[in-house]
Design an enzyme around this catalytic site. Structure first.
Site, PDB file in Angstrom:
ATOM      1  N   TYR A  26      34.928  39.523  34.364  1.00  0.00           N
ATOM      2  CA  TYR A  26      34.218  39.755  35.612  1.00  0.00           C
ATOM      3  C   TYR A  26      32.664  39.897  35.141  1.00  0.00           C
ATOM      4  CZ  TYR A  26      38.945  39.757  37.919  1.00  0.00           C
ATOM      5  OH  TYR A  26      39.942  39.388  38.198  1.00  0.00           O
ATOM      6  N   HIS A  85      45.354  37.236  31.454  1.00  0.00           N
ATOM      7  CA  HIS A  85      44.748  36.464  32.613  1.00  0.00           C
ATOM      8  C   HIS A  85      45.204  35.146  33.179  1.00  0.00           C
ATOM      9  CE1 HIS A  85      40.489  37.238  34.859  1.00  0.00           C
ATOM     10  NE2 HIS A  85      41.510  36.661  35.667  1.00  0.00           N
ATOM     11  N   PRO A 113      43.850  38.148  48.353  1.00  0.00           N
ATOM     12  CA  PRO A 113      44.935  38.099  49.302  1.00  0.00           C
ATOM     13  C   PRO A 113      44.371  37.878  50.514  1.00  0.00           C
ATOM     14  CG  PRO A 113      44.044  40.255  48.585  1.00  0.00           C
ATOM     15  CD  PRO A 113      43.360  39.352  47.853  1.00  0.00           C
ATOM     16  N   GLY A 164      42.647  35.201  51.532  1.00  0.00           N
ATOM     17  CA  GLY A 164      42.365  34.131  51.681  1.00  0.00           C
ATOM     18  C   GLY A 164      42.931  33.304  53.148  1.00  0.00           C
TER      19      GLY A 164
END
Length: 294
Positions: A53, A128, A209, A211
């Site tokens: 990130y 990931h 979440p 979206g």
């Protein structure tokens, strides 16, 4: 704040997805740290990060370092905060994402993440994404080694199929505590993975979440956002934001669901945290289950 469990650790029912604080379009550090502090003030005790990130190629671990600084500057007790980080992806700096599931890479990445976070052991370390160039069992085996070495206390996997969950569970046993896949009103492809996670007692952490209701940080400012959906109509009836309705709906999907909505402003995570107190009726949940964003 309501609570749920990841393995043997109790965390807030809504976490903070910290990615927007470090990638493209990120806020300045003052606002980023204020966002983390607002999450803590709201009772959030799960923060989701990753070594990938970051924005530019030379700033690997930007988000982990930011989270560490934010916790150090917080005036309250942070001993109960679980930092969940991830390894196995990279960002060359051109906006793309790479994958590296080689065992040696994962072990070195985990050690580097622990150092950046200032932790003796990482509370939750997640693979990931599966690397198609590396056998899945070998990548998961690296997590097993990290658990055995005490570098990490618990392991998770992300962006996986049901078969990969079962194989990882067989290798890691009780050391596997979570699955993180994309799941939202707009993207429900991981319903089988959610059902399996519920069956196995694994925490299911939906990424992106919101979206279909809010743009993902990866969409950029021009990404589409649905308006006037069933989620918006239910929100109007409750007098809350559509984002809260989405998170409350996700929490009702299964007792193992712990959403980690991204935020880049204090107000956003404060609003999201309120969803843990929101209760939807069975009729509303049924309506939302069959609703799709416009």
């Amino acid at each position: 704040m309501q609570h749920r469990t990841i393995g043997d650790t109790t965390v807030s029912a809504v976490g903070l997805g910290a990615m927007p604080l470090s990638i493209e379009h990120r806020p300045d550090e003052q606002r980023a740290i204020a966002t983390v502090h607002a999450a803590l003030d709201a009772g959030v005790t799960l923060i989701d990060t990753a070594d990938s990130y970051h924005w530019h190629a030379d700033e690997v671990g930007h988000n982990e370092l930011l989270i560490a600084r934010a916790l150090a500057r917080y005036g309250g007790d942070t001993s109960g905060v679980l930092i969940a980080t991830k390894g196995g992806r990279g960002r060359p700096g051109d906006g793309s994402w790479t994958v590296n599931g080689a065992p040696e890479h994962l072990k070195h990445a985990a050690e580097a993440s622990a150092k950046r976070l200032g932790a003796d052991a990482i509370g939750l370390y997640q693979l990931h994404k599966p690397d198609p160039a590396v056998p899945w069992a070998e990548s998961v085996g690296a997590l097993r080694e990290l658990l055995d070495a005490g570098t990490i206390r618990a392991a998770g996997i992300s962006n996986v199929t049901t078969a990969q969950i079962r194989q990882a569970h067989a290798i890691l046993g009780a050391g596997l505590v979570s699955v993180q896949n994309q799941y939202s009103p707009a993207v429900r492809d991981s319903e089988p993975q959610l059902r399996l996670s519920t069956e196995l007692g694994l925490a299911f952490l939906p990424w992106s979440p919101l979206g279909g209701i809010s743009r993902s940080s990866l969409d950029g400012p021009s990404g589409p956002t649905s308006m006037g959906t069933t989620f918006h109509r239910v929100a109007a009836e409750h007098g809350v934001s559509p984002q809260q309705i989405v998170l409350a709906w996700l929490l009702a999907r299964s007792p193992v669901v712990i959403p980690v909505p991204g935020a880049s402003r204090p107000a956003s995570i404060t609003d999201s945290a309120h969803a843990a107190q929101l209760r939807l009726s069975e009729a509303e949940l049924t309506w939302l289950d069959h609703a799709l964003p416009n």
